[in-house]
Motif scaffolding. Sequence first.
Motif, mmCIF file in Angstrom:
data_model
loop_
_atom_site.group_PDB
_atom_site.id
_atom_site.type_symbol
_atom_site.label_atom_id
_atom_site.label_comp_id
_atom_site.label_asym_id
_atom_site.label_seq_id
_atom_site.Cartn_x
_atom_site.Cartn_y
_atom_site.Cartn_z
ATOM 1 N N SER A 51 0.837 -1.202 0.000
ATOM 2 C CA SER A 51 0.000 0.000 0.000
ATOM 3 C C SER A 51 0.868 1.247 0.000
ATOM 4 C CB SER A 51 -0.912 0.020 1.235
ATOM 5 O OG SER A 51 -1.720 -1.146 1.271
ATOM 6 N N GLN A 52 0.457 2.177 -0.878
ATOM 7 C CA GLN A 52 1.105 3.475 -0.983
ATOM 8 C C GLN A 52 2.608 3.381 -1.328
ATOM 9 O OE1 GLN A 52 -0.808 4.476 3.042
ATOM 10 N NE2 GLN A 52 -0.630 6.501 2.068
ATOM 11 N N GLN A 53 3.029 2.170 -1.815
ATOM 12 C CA GLN A 53 4.415 1.985 -2.255
ATOM 13 C C GLN A 53 4.501 2.292 -3.751
ATOM 14 O OE1 GLN A 53 7.066 1.000 -0.405
ATOM 15 N NE2 GLN A 53 5.864 0.875 1.486
ATOM 16 N N PRO A 54 5.631 2.820 -4.204
ATOM 17 C CA PRO A 54 5.784 3.062 -5.635
ATOM 18 C C PRO A 54 5.788 1.735 -6.390
ATOM 19 C CG PRO A 54 7.864 3.391 -4.504
ATOM 20 C CD PRO A 54 6.829 3.219 -3.435
ATOM 21 N N VAL A 55 5.430 1.794 -7.668
ATOM 22 C CA VAL A 55 5.285 0.556 -8.438
ATOM 23 C C VAL A 55 6.606 -0.219 -8.498
ATOM 24 C CG1 VAL A 55 3.374 1.434 -9.823
ATOM 25 C CG2 VAL A 55 5.726 1.847 -10.563
ATOM 26 N N GLN A 56 7.770 0.442 -8.327
ATOM 27 C CA GLN A 56 9.053 -0.254 -8.391
ATOM 28 C C GLN A 56 9.212 -1.293 -7.279
ATOM 29 O OE1 GLN A 56 8.625 2.996 -8.460
ATOM 30 N NE2 GLN A 56 9.516 3.754 -10.403
ATOM 31 N N VAL A 57 8.352 -1.220 -6.247
ATOM 32 C CA VAL A 57 8.470 -2.161 -5.157
ATOM 33 C C VAL A 57 8.251 -3.595 -5.638
ATOM 34 C CG1 VAL A 57 6.044 -2.113 -4.448
ATOM 35 C CG2 VAL A 57 7.838 -2.561 -2.740
ATOM 36 N N ILE A 58 7.448 -3.760 -6.704
ATOM 37 C CA ILE A 58 7.205 -5.100 -7.242
ATOM 38 C C ILE A 58 8.509 -5.698 -7.761
ATOM 39 C CG2 ILE A 58 5.959 -6.421 -8.979
ATOM 40 C CD1 ILE A 58 4.211 -5.392 -6.712
ATOM 41 N N ASP A 59 9.270 -4.898 -8.521
ATOM 42 C CA ASP A 59 10.551 -5.395 -9.040
ATOM 43 C C ASP A 59 11.499 -5.746 -7.891
ATOM 44 O OD1 ASP A 59 9.704 -5.088 -11.649
ATOM 45 O OD2 ASP A 59 10.508 -3.032 -11.799
ATOM 46 N N GLU A 60 11.453 -4.927 -6.850
ATOM 47 C CA GLU A 60 12.329 -5.185 -5.725
ATOM 48 C C GLU A 60 11.954 -6.482 -5.021
ATOM 49 O OE1 GLU A 60 11.948 -1.742 -3.351
ATOM 50 O OE2 GLU A 60 12.970 -0.412 -4.793
ATOM 51 N N LEU A 61 10.633 -6.696 -4.861
ATOM 52 C CA LEU A 61 10.176 -7.930 -4.226
ATOM 53 C C LEU A 61 10.513 -9.162 -5.068
ATOM 54 C CD1 LEU A 61 6.696 -6.805 -2.826
ATOM 55 C CD2 LEU A 61 8.751 -7.369 -1.513
ATOM 56 N N LEU A 62 10.334 -9.022 -6.418
ATOM 57 C CA LEU A 62 10.659 -10.145 -7.311
ATOM 58 C C LEU A 62 12.163 -10.447 -7.288
ATOM 59 C CD1 LEU A 62 8.384 -9.351 -10.383
ATOM 60 C CD2 LEU A 62 8.146 -11.271 -8.800
ATOM 61 N N ALA A 63 12.961 -9.372 -7.245
ATOM 62 C CA ALA A 63 14.407 -9.572 -7.197
ATOM 63 C C ALA A 63 14.814 -10.246 -5.891
ATOM 64 C CB ALA A 63 15.117 -8.241 -7.347
ATOM 65 N N ALA A 64 14.194 -9.822 -4.795
ATOM 66 C CA ALA A 64 14.507 -10.427 -3.504
ATOM 67 C C ALA A 64 14.091 -11.892 -3.472
ATOM 68 C CB ALA A 64 13.810 -9.645 -2.386
ATOM 69 N N GLU A 65 12.910 -12.150 -4.046
ATOM 70 C CA GLU A 65 12.433 -13.538 -4.098
ATOM 71 C C GLU A 65 13.345 -14.390 -4.973
ATOM 72 O OE1 GLU A 65 9.947 -16.810 -3.267
ATOM 73 O OE2 GLU A 65 10.177 -14.847 -2.321
ATOM 74 N N SER A 66 13.783 -13.837 -6.098
ATOM 75 C CA SER A 66 14.687 -14.562 -6.993
ATOM 76 C C SER A 66 15.991 -14.892 -6.290
ATOM 77 C CB SER A 66 14.973 -13.730 -8.246
ATOM 78 O OG SER A 66 13.793 -13.487 -8.980
ATOM 79 N N ALA A 67 16.523 -13.905 -5.554
ATOM 80 C CA ALA A 67 17.790 -14.113 -4.859
ATOM 81 C C ALA A 67 17.677 -15.160 -3.760
ATOM 82 C CB ALA A 67 18.277 -12.796 -4.269
#
Length: 487
Positions: A51-67
């Motif tokens: 909530s109220q996070q910029p859309v780039q947070v999705i890429d960050e979450l995916l990158a963290a999950e990938s790592a």
Amino acid sequence: MHKHLKKSRRSPLWAIAAALLLAAALVYLGGVYYFRSHFPFQTSFMGEDVSQQPVQVIDELLAAESAAQQLTIHEKDGSTETLQLSSAIDYRLSVAAPQEGWIPSDTSWAWPQSLFSPTELTGQEEIDYSAERLGEAVASLEAMDPENVTEPRDAYIQWEDGKCFIVPEEDGNQLSFEKVFSVIQAAVEAGQDWVDLEASGCYNTATIRRDDEELNAYVALYEAIGFQEITLDMTGVQIILTPDDVLSFYREGDPESGLDEDRIRAYVADLKAQYDTYEQQRPFTDHYGQEILAGTWADTYGFKMDLDATAALLTETLESKQTAEIAPVWINAGWVREENGSDIGDTYIEVSISEQHLWAYVDGEQILDTDVVTGNTGNHDTPRGVFRIMGKARDTYLTGTGYRSFVNYWMQITRDGVGLHDASWRSYFGGNIYTYSGSHGCVNLPSSVARELFNIYPVDTPVVISQGAEECMYSLSNCTPMMAPPS
């Protein structure tokens, strides 16, 4: 005055309402603008509040999950290895075909709804990785290291203590690269976090196993003929007849049908052809270091197998069904058998017709040499070949057409009476005497040399007589007598 006062009382209410409407509009429009680049209230992704996070947070979450993605590889004997997928194979997560709400700018106008209804962002998850890096990762597994690998071994037959039995197979721990690659690739694409290589059939296994029908039939077959290993001593060479060889001597390979005498005789005939040296040429290094072929049809030295007697001996040994060591029955036998096919050894007497000279060796060392006189050229040529001392006699007479000579030391080497002996009637030896006043075929020796040879060399000692001329190398049986160089 009265009317003016009434109008003034209404103005503040309208102003407040208008101000509130304007404020609401501003808040709404501000929200529309803000939520064009931020997710609305009560929005979550992968269980995380965005909530109220910029859309780039999705890429960050995916990158963290990938790592964080790992693949645990279960191997034989309970051992495991772990692949960190992002670093090992360039593993990356992404989301395709998103639902409404993934792009805030498309729904920012409805942001007030998020105050009352939560949203979980969902979509089709996609996995990206490098197949080339995956292959490298599989190849670098510790379980793939040749030092850690035991290859599978098939079950086989072994003989021990007179019994035939099956040694069980060993599967080892050798992995199939292709199978491991396929299993791990499927797990990565399915988002699994572990694989079991043994359960997935990735290990190479023995092909022939202890319950193999042929192996068990083999054991049953040899139990029927009994255990035996026969060693044939060929003098210097030992031939071991294995149970397989033994089986080949039975009719149709069936112990119940009995031994096949024709097969046994054919086998012995092959041995005879291979190992007989009698009346055959074989390598010989002469006094001057030249390798010649020595031996002719006149030989009396060498191996000559008795085919019938040897076949009968082998048959008798096979019938006993016992382990045994036997030697062929030789009509004539040599002393040794060398790797190059020679049977002369290093204790022998050598005579060169062209040199009119004799050399005597014991254990490879020359012990004496002398000039000689050989058979008269053209009339009584001394035969060439590989002979043996067939017999010895002291103080005897040599008789023939037109002569009767007394000798002190007689050593016969051919079937028709040629030998080595002293010749007390001669004053000189060597040179070209043999071309005009040679012997009747014998090798004439000085008395002192004849005595030494007689006392040193026993019956059956090899005697090599060669032409001795260079052009006769490799074809001694076709050589013609040649004049010796002047003495």
